[in-house]
Design an enzyme around this catalytic site. Structure first.
Site, PDB file in Angstrom:
ATOM      1  N   GLU A 288       6.947   6.117  -9.160  1.00 19.25           N
ATOM      2  CA  GLU A 288       6.871   5.109 -10.215  1.00 19.25           C
ATOM      3  C   GLU A 288       7.437   5.633 -11.531  1.00 19.25           C
ATOM      4  OE1 GLU A 288       6.149   2.097  -9.596  1.00 19.25           O
ATOM      5  OE2 GLU A 288       5.516   2.461  -7.528  1.00 19.25           O
ATOM      6  N   HIS A 291      11.243   5.142 -11.722  1.00 12.92           N
ATOM      7  CA  HIS A 291      11.684   3.812 -12.161  1.00 12.92           C
ATOM      8  C   HIS A 291      11.765   3.742 -13.680  1.00 12.92           C
ATOM      9  CE1 HIS A 291      11.813   1.923  -8.283  1.00 12.92           C
ATOM     10  NE2 HIS A 291      10.534   2.118  -8.028  1.00 12.92           N
ATOM     11  N   GLU A 352      14.878   1.310  -4.911  1.00 15.41           N
ATOM     12  CA  GLU A 352      13.680   1.890  -4.311  1.00 15.41           C
ATOM     13  C   GLU A 352      14.009   3.173  -3.556  1.00 15.41           C
ATOM     14  OE1 GLU A 352      10.475   1.126  -4.454  1.00 15.41           O
ATOM     15  OE2 GLU A 352      10.873  -0.462  -5.913  1.00 15.41           O
TER      16      GLU A 352
END
Length: 502
Positions: A288, A291, A352
């Site tokens: 995370e 990102h 992703e």
């Protein structure tokens, strides 16, 4: 001419400066080639000015609400601070406000608000063109076709020029990814998304204000420790050291976690319950964090913005060509699905996969066991199967399937292990978590098969016993002059005499 600037903040209109009995001045030298003698003379002139009842500078004087500028041969910036008892309050302008500042909306947020309006304008324009064309008489339609054909090269030139400017815009907005070095399109800057992240963080804090776990909670402390280790061990990445990291643990069953570009980390207790150990938690937070530090949200919004602007041309053509509104609506729906399945979702899956790769590297530099990353997605696959979740084809999803997650991570693990070995991390245990998980799953499946086999055998035995044992029946009522007879299964089966007598 050079300037001497006295920065003054005042309460009312500054027309004349009077009664300057005592001024504490801080002088900052702004020039680069001035002599010390000039600087000393400037201080002397300033002290003379302070002792007088009014300012009478030489040269031109410019008086405004925030500054008093005197034209001179010097280049000195002077900031004067007044005592609090004086009628003038002289301080930093940034500190004096009677109301809160108005904050401009971030550019991505403005685009998201205007996006539906752009589609509406394209629909209205296309429909108006169709209505105009249908209302034309046949002779004018023929004249318009001839006029268009005569000027076809003008239209070709205009289209070529438009294409040139579009390509120029795209080339001037190319950027390099901070970690991977990948060339990407970035229409919105990182600063724009920092502003949007602040607005988003405030909205999330308002939404989760009743569900946030206290900082003294062990779960919150564990997540905070992991985030701090990730930030310290990846100090070589400027995007990590440039923001303060803050952890917020939300009490909820959702298996989710996300990190905003401004360093706000949100994780649900459902995710903390889903991970098996601290290594999986490090991998999830590294994923995370990737990102946020690479700016995947800005990259995705930039591509969506360009594709949306180009699709407006096609949308206008659809509403202009289709003879009926129902066909135009169908064409618009098909266009939206094509854009979604050909551009948006494949690009999301690509981001992703990149987050998996870089997140595994961040976890390796934090000395986590990167072999636990694939195990997490294997656990999620089994969890979804136990809950009876329907299996969605990957091309319909914004995320790779669990099996592709595992396969991609397994291909990234050797590189991450080499990186971990170069970071002076302690040696990993010889037992591979992937092998242990595979053996555990196999043992569970074998045990389940054995139990299912035993249950099936017991069920078969009960069925055979049910065939041999009769169901309780009410004895037939004998009629006068008739002999009682055994009928059905009891008459044809060889049962013990004890059962027959009962």
């Amino acid at each position: 001419m050079e300037q001497i600037c006295l920065h003054l903040v005042k309460l009312n209109m500054l027309s004349r400066i009077r009664s300057l009995n005592r001024v504490d001045s801080v002088v900052r030298w702004c020039g680069q080639r001035q002599r010390p003698s000039l600087f000393a003379s400037a201080r002397t002139d300033l002290m003379r000015t302070n002792s007088s009842t009014s300012l009478k500078p030489r040269g031109s004087v410019t008086v405004s609400l925030s500054s008093l500028c005197l034209r001179s041969r010097l280049s000195i910036c002077i900031t004067a601070f007044r005592p609090p008892v004086h009628p003038f309050i002289i301080q930093s302008t940034r500190e004096f406000h009677t109301s809160g500042r108005l904050r401009a909306l971030p550019a991505p947020l403005i685009w998201m608000v205007l996006k539906p309006l752009q589609k509406l304008m394209a629909i209205i324009l296309g429909r108006s063109i169709r209505k105009w064309w249908l209302a034309l008489p046949p002779n004018k339609k023929q004249l318009f076709r001839e006029w268009t054909w005569c000027r076809r090269w003008h239209f070709v030139g205009a289209g070529t020029g438009l294409l040139f400017f579009v390509c120029l815009f795209l080339f001037t907005h190319l950027d390099e990814s901070p970690v991977t070095g990948r060339t990407r399109l970035l229409v919105f800057s990182r600063e724009n998304f920092m502003e949007l992240a602040q607005v988003t963080a405030e909205a999330y804090m308002e939404e989760f204000k009743d569900s946030l776990i206290a900082r003294s909670d062990p779960w919150h402390q564990a997540v905070e420790l992991v985030v701090r280790i990730l930030a310290e061990r990846n100090r070589d990445i400027a995007e990590i050291t440039s923001v303060p990291w803050t952890v917020h643990v939300v009490d909820g069953p959702t298996i989710n976690a996300f990190v905003l570009p401004n360093g706000k980390v949100f994780i649900f207790t459902g995710m903390l319950e889903a991970v098996a150990d601290i290594h999986q938690l490090v991998f999830i937070l590294g994923h995370e964090t990737t990102h946020a530090l690479i700016g995947h949200a800005a990259e995705q919004a930039s591509l969506s913005h360009v594709v949306e602007l180009l699709s407006l041309i096609l949308l206008t053509a659809i509403w202009a060509i289709c003879p009926r509104d129902s066909l135009a609506v169908l064409g618009q729906w098909i266009q939206g699905k094509l854009v979604q399945f050909l551009f948006d979702r494949p690009f999301c899956r690509k981001l992703e996969a990149e987050a998996d790769q870089v997140g595994l590297q961040l976890a390796a530099k934090a000395c986590a066991d990167v072999r636990a990353g694939p195990v997490f997605w294997q656990q999620m696959e089994i969890y979804d199967q136990l809950r009876g979740e329907p299996t969605i084809p990957e091309w319909l999803s914004t995320h790779p399937s669990h099996q592709n997650h595992v396969r991609q991570l397994n291909s990234f693990v050797p590189e991450a292990l080499e990186l971990r070995a170069r970071c002076d991390c302690p040696a990993l245990p010889k037992a591979d978590p992937r092998v242990i998980f595979h053996q555990a799953v196999k043992l569970v499946l074998d045990t389940a098969k054995k139990q299912e086999k035993i249950a099936q055998e017991e069920k078969n035995e009960k069925q055979r016993a049910g065939v041999m044992l009769p169901l309780p029946q009410s004895p037939p009522v004998p009629t006068p002059g008739s002999q009682p007879q055994l009928g059905g299964l009891l008459a044809t089966s060889a049962l013990p005499q004890t059962l027959l007598s009962k």
